[in-house]
Enzyme design. Structure first.
Site, PDB file in Angstrom:
ATOM      1  CE1 TYR A 123      -3.928   2.090   1.503  1.00  0.00           C
ATOM      2  CE2 TYR A 123      -2.296   3.228   2.707  1.00  0.00           C
ATOM      3  CZ  TYR A 123      -3.568   3.225   2.426  1.00  0.00           C
ATOM      4  OH  TYR A 123      -4.351   4.149   2.631  1.00  0.00           O
ATOM      5  N   GLY A 131       3.882  12.841   4.570  1.00  0.00           N
ATOM      6  CA  GLY A 131       3.759  11.750   5.801  1.00  0.00           C
ATOM      7  C   GLY A 131       2.350  11.786   6.428  1.00  0.00           C
ATOM      8  CB  SER A 132       1.373  13.555   9.351  1.00  0.00           C
ATOM      9  OG  SER A 132       1.951  12.849  10.215  1.00  0.00           O
ATOM     10  CD  GLN A 337      12.990  -0.430  34.904  1.00  0.00           C
ATOM     11  OE1 GLN A 337      13.651  -0.216  33.915  1.00  0.00           O
ATOM     12  NE2 GLN A 337      14.055  -0.086  35.983  1.00  0.00           N
ATOM     13  CD  GLU A 364      -2.592   0.439   9.187  1.00  0.00           C
ATOM     14  OE1 GLU A 364      -3.864   0.905   9.327  1.00  0.00           O
ATOM     15  OE2 GLU A 364      -2.229  -0.699   8.855  1.00  0.00           O
ATOM     16  CB  THR A 366       2.187   9.807  14.105  1.00  0.00           C
ATOM     17  OG1 THR A 366       1.424  10.938  14.076  1.00  0.00           O
ATOM     18  CG2 THR A 366       3.166   9.822  13.140  1.00  0.00           C
TER      19      THR A 366
HETATM   20  C1  LIG Z   1       8.358   0.750   9.107  1.00  0.00           C
HETATM   21  C2  LIG Z   1       7.229   1.595   8.653  1.00  0.00           C
HETATM   22  C3  LIG Z   1       6.183   1.173   7.889  1.00  0.00           C
HETATM   23  C4  LIG Z   1       5.463   2.094   7.110  1.00  0.00           C
HETATM   24  N1  LIG Z   1       4.751   1.439   6.197  1.00  0.00           N
HETATM   25  C5  LIG Z   1       3.922   2.271   5.163  1.00  0.00           C
HETATM   26  C6  LIG Z   1       3.208   1.508   4.139  1.00  0.00           C
HETATM   27  O1  LIG Z   1       2.990   0.473   3.941  1.00  0.00           O
HETATM   28  N2  LIG Z   1       2.594   2.397   3.319  1.00  0.00           N
HETATM   29  C7  LIG Z   1       2.521   4.035   3.486  1.00  0.00           C
HETATM   30  O2  LIG Z   1       1.883   4.522   2.675  1.00  0.00           O
HETATM   31  N3  LIG Z   1       3.210   4.507   4.446  1.00  0.00           N
HETATM   32  C8  LIG Z   1       3.916   3.631   5.469  1.00  0.00           C
HETATM   33  N4  LIG Z   1       4.623   4.172   6.394  1.00  0.00           N
HETATM   34  C9  LIG Z   1       4.644   5.691   6.465  1.00  0.00           C
HETATM   35  C10 LIG Z   1       3.769   5.980   7.953  1.00  0.00           C
HETATM   36  O3  LIG Z   1       2.489   6.102   7.861  1.00  0.00           O
HETATM   37  C11 LIG Z   1       4.449   7.549   7.968  1.00  0.00           C
HETATM   38  O4  LIG Z   1       5.865   7.317   8.572  1.00  0.00           O
HETATM   39  C12 LIG Z   1       3.566   8.188   9.223  1.00  0.00           C
HETATM   40  O5  LIG Z   1       2.333   8.395   8.606  1.00  0.00           O
HETATM   41  C13 LIG Z   1       4.175   9.558   9.677  1.00  0.00           C
HETATM   42  O6  LIG Z   1       4.719  10.145   8.544  1.00  0.00           O
HETATM   43  P1  LIG Z   1       6.371  10.647   8.716  1.00  0.00           P
HETATM   44  O7  LIG Z   1       7.357   9.612   9.022  1.00  0.00           O
HETATM   45  O8  LIG Z   1       6.550  11.675   7.435  1.00  0.00           O
HETATM   46  O9  LIG Z   1       6.328  11.828   9.829  1.00  0.00           O
HETATM   47  P2  LIG Z   1       5.861  13.435   9.817  1.00  0.00           P
HETATM   48  O10 LIG Z   1       4.503  13.468   9.048  1.00  0.00           O
HETATM   49  O11 LIG Z   1       7.026  14.251   9.116  1.00  0.00           O
HETATM   50  O12 LIG Z   1       5.636  13.696  11.323  1.00  0.00           O
HETATM   51  C14 LIG Z   1       6.895  14.074  12.306  1.00  0.00           C
HETATM   52  C15 LIG Z   1       6.123  14.225  13.445  1.00  0.00           C
HETATM   53  O13 LIG Z   1       5.234  15.350  13.455  1.00  0.00           O
HETATM   54  C16 LIG Z   1       4.200  14.926  13.984  1.00  0.00           C
HETATM   55  N5  LIG Z   1       3.196  15.806  13.351  1.00  0.00           N
HETATM   56  C17 LIG Z   1       2.981  16.095  11.848  1.00  0.00           C
HETATM   57  N6  LIG Z   1       1.835  16.551  11.756  1.00  0.00           N
HETATM   58  C18 LIG Z   1       1.120  16.782  12.992  1.00  0.00           C
HETATM   59  C19 LIG Z   1       0.131  17.568  13.222  1.00  0.00           C
HETATM   60  N7  LIG Z   1      -0.539  18.208  12.469  1.00  0.00           N
HETATM   61  N8  LIG Z   1      -0.203  17.571  14.564  1.00  0.00           N
HETATM   62  C20 LIG Z   1       0.771  16.867  15.599  1.00  0.00           C
HETATM   63  N9  LIG Z   1       1.835  16.562  15.297  1.00  0.00           N
HETATM   64  C21 LIG Z   1       1.967  16.413  13.927  1.00  0.00           C
HETATM   65  C22 LIG Z   1       3.888  13.518  13.772  1.00  0.00           C
HETATM   66  O14 LIG Z   1       3.014  12.696  14.863  1.00  0.00           O
HETATM   67  C23 LIG Z   1       5.440  13.060  14.282  1.00  0.00           C
HETATM   68  O15 LIG Z   1       5.743  12.983  15.388  1.00  0.00           O
HETATM   69  C24 LIG Z   1       5.517   3.266   7.118  1.00  0.00           C
HETATM   70  C25 LIG Z   1       6.350   3.975   7.937  1.00  0.00           C
HETATM   71  C26 LIG Z   1       7.308   3.195   8.611  1.00  0.00           C
HETATM   72  C27 LIG Z   1       8.276   3.637   9.697  1.00  0.00           C
END
Ligand SMILES: Cc1cc2nc3c(=O)[nH]c(=O)nc-3n(C[C@H](O)[C@H](O)[C@H](O)COP(=O)(O)OP(=O)(O)OC[C@H]3O[C@@H](n4cnc5c(N)ncnc54)[C@H](O)[C@@H]3O)c2cc1C
Length: 380
Positions: A123, A131-132, A337, A364, A366
């Site tokens: 997916y 990301g988010s 722990q 899925e 954060t």
């Molecule tokens: C091992 C792994 C497997 C994954 N598998 C898939 C997959 O199969 N398919 C797929 O499409 N994606 C996948 N992902 C992506 C995953 O869904 C994203 O990593 C996640 O949605 C967060 O995006 P980001 O890492 O870019 O973090 P960012 O979006 O850059 O976020 C960084 C930080 O900012 C916070 N943040 C961002 N916006 C806000 C807001 N508006 N309010 C408060 N806090 C905020 C976040 O909570 C986080 O703490 C995977 C990720 C990992 C690490």
């Protein structure tokens, strides 16, 4: 009246997956954590024992599990090894947009292909700059004649490198931005699908995450799922369905860590008595046991709400995913722990469970994003 007892069919499924997880996942959890290779042998055995594609309807080769049954299965997989469990559940994640939006012909074609090849799908939503913020997706799929030409960059795609096909989200009209997001089934072997790298990571190391570049990939028009502009809603409806699965994997992980720590602590003698004779230890175990039960309850409630078409289903699935994965992080940390030096060592699996737990707070959506969903839902 509220009744938490399981039906015979549900108990049968729970016992079947528990047996599989204890027999195949637990003894291999360390091996795949160390090798970071996709556990094909276990996935093939899961196929042979009828444990893959649970939520896919029986007429397409699946098992027709509802979300509650899927949660029962995912808890057992999580108690065995979250890393191997997610290899199986990420396949469901990839197939869910098709379940929700594909035509009859597409379901037959794509579900049929996965079942026949005994393979997995991936997916692909996330991009380096999205990301988010899913609305920040920049991949495009522009229609030329009877084909869409896909260009873009995706990363962190679970099962990516080993998948038969990828459910890719891209804009069909960059002028319209996220409103034109659409879902496509892209065979991984298509010319122009390029693997940049596979992620090296902290936990759930049995599952692979791939970074893809799509360069002028020709996607047949018949592989568009749910119509142009339906991508954003399909992605969100997918998470509404699958987040309960992440919650259930987390409950299983927390349960296994708690049980390991409890059994170990009962036999650990310090100062001439079992360490459980100290309230400092027994209170930790009491909290862990309570938190596992509470996490399971909200997970079951979320699954029930989805299966019964309740309005609260989106809110509850965000609550379940957030709460259960936060519980798993805390309980697995406490398990380390309680077991102290031995917990920190690789002689036991609790240190791995702790590393595995972290990721369920991230993918899925954060847990901050889940709080956004919950905040919107309760303040509406
Ligand atoms: C091992 C792994 C497997 C994954 N598998 C898939 C997959 O199969 N398919 C797929 O499409 N994606 C996948 N992902 C992506 C995953 O869904 C994203 O990593 C996640 O949605 C967060 O995006 P980001 O890492 O870019 O973090 P960012 O979006 O850059 O976020 C960084 C930080 O900012 C916070 N943040 C961002 N916006 C806000 C807001 N508006 N309010 C408060 N806090 C905020 C976040 O909570 C986080 O703490 C995977 C990720 C990992 C690490």
């Amino acid at each position: 009246m509220v009744d938490f007892s399981l039906e015979p069919k549900q108990i049968e499924l729970q016992e079947k997956v528990r047996d599989f997880a204890q027999r195949e996942l637990v003894p291999n959890a360390r091996k795949y954590d160390e090798s970071a290779e996709f556990p094909w042998d276990i996935v093939k055995k899961a196929y042979a024992e009828g444990l893959m594609n649970g939520p896919i309807p029986v007429e397409y080769g699946g098992h027709g599990h509802n979300i509650f049954e899927s949660a029962l299965a995912s808890e057992e997989l999580g108690a065995g090894c979250v890393g191997i469990g997610i290899c199986m559940d990420a396949n469901t994640l990839a197939l869910t947009p098709l379940l929700l939006g594909a035509s009859e012909e597409q379901k037959k074609r794509f579900f049929g292909q996965i079942v026949e090849s005994q393979g997995v799908a991936a997916y692909a939503l996330t991009e380096p700059n999205a990301g988010s913020d899913v609305a920040g997706i920049r991949s495009t799929a522009i229609l030329h004649g009877d084909k869409y030409i896909l260009n873009g960059h995706k990363r962190f795609i679970t099962n990516g490198a080993v998948s038969e096909f990828i459910t890719v989200f891209a804009m069909v009209d960059p002028q319209k931005g996220a409103r034109s997001l659409s879902a496509f089934v892209v065979p991984t072997k298509s010319p122009g699908v390029k693997i940049v790298s596979n992620l090296k990571k902290m936990g759930q190391r049995a599952s692979v995450q791939t970074e893809f570049i799509f360069e002028d990939v020709e996607v047949p028009k018949e592989n568009l799922v749910g119509g142009e502009g339906q991508g954003f809603i399909l992605a969100m409806k997918t998470f509404e369905r699958t987040r309960t699965g992440v919650a259930a994997l987390s409950v299983g992980n927390a349960r296994a860590a708690y049980e390991t720590a409890k059994e170990w602590a009962k036999n650990r003698i310090q100062f001439g008595k079992p360490i459980t004779a100290n309230q400092g230890v027994s209170f930790m175990l009491a909290d862990m046991a309570t938190e596992v039960e509470a996490a399971r309850l909200v997970t079951w409630y979320s699954a029930w709400a989805y299966d019964h078409g309740q309005k609260s289903k989106n809110l509850l699935s965000a609550m379940a995913k957030m709460y259960a994965s936060d519980v798993a992080m805390k309980v697995t940390t406490d398990a380390v722990q309680v077991m102290a030096g031995e917990g920190y060592s690789t002689d036991y699996l609790v240190e791995k469970m702790m590393r595995d737990a972290k990721l369920c707070q991230i993918y899925e959506g954060t847990n901050q994003v889940q709080r956004l969903v919950i905040g919107k839902g309760i303040l509406r």
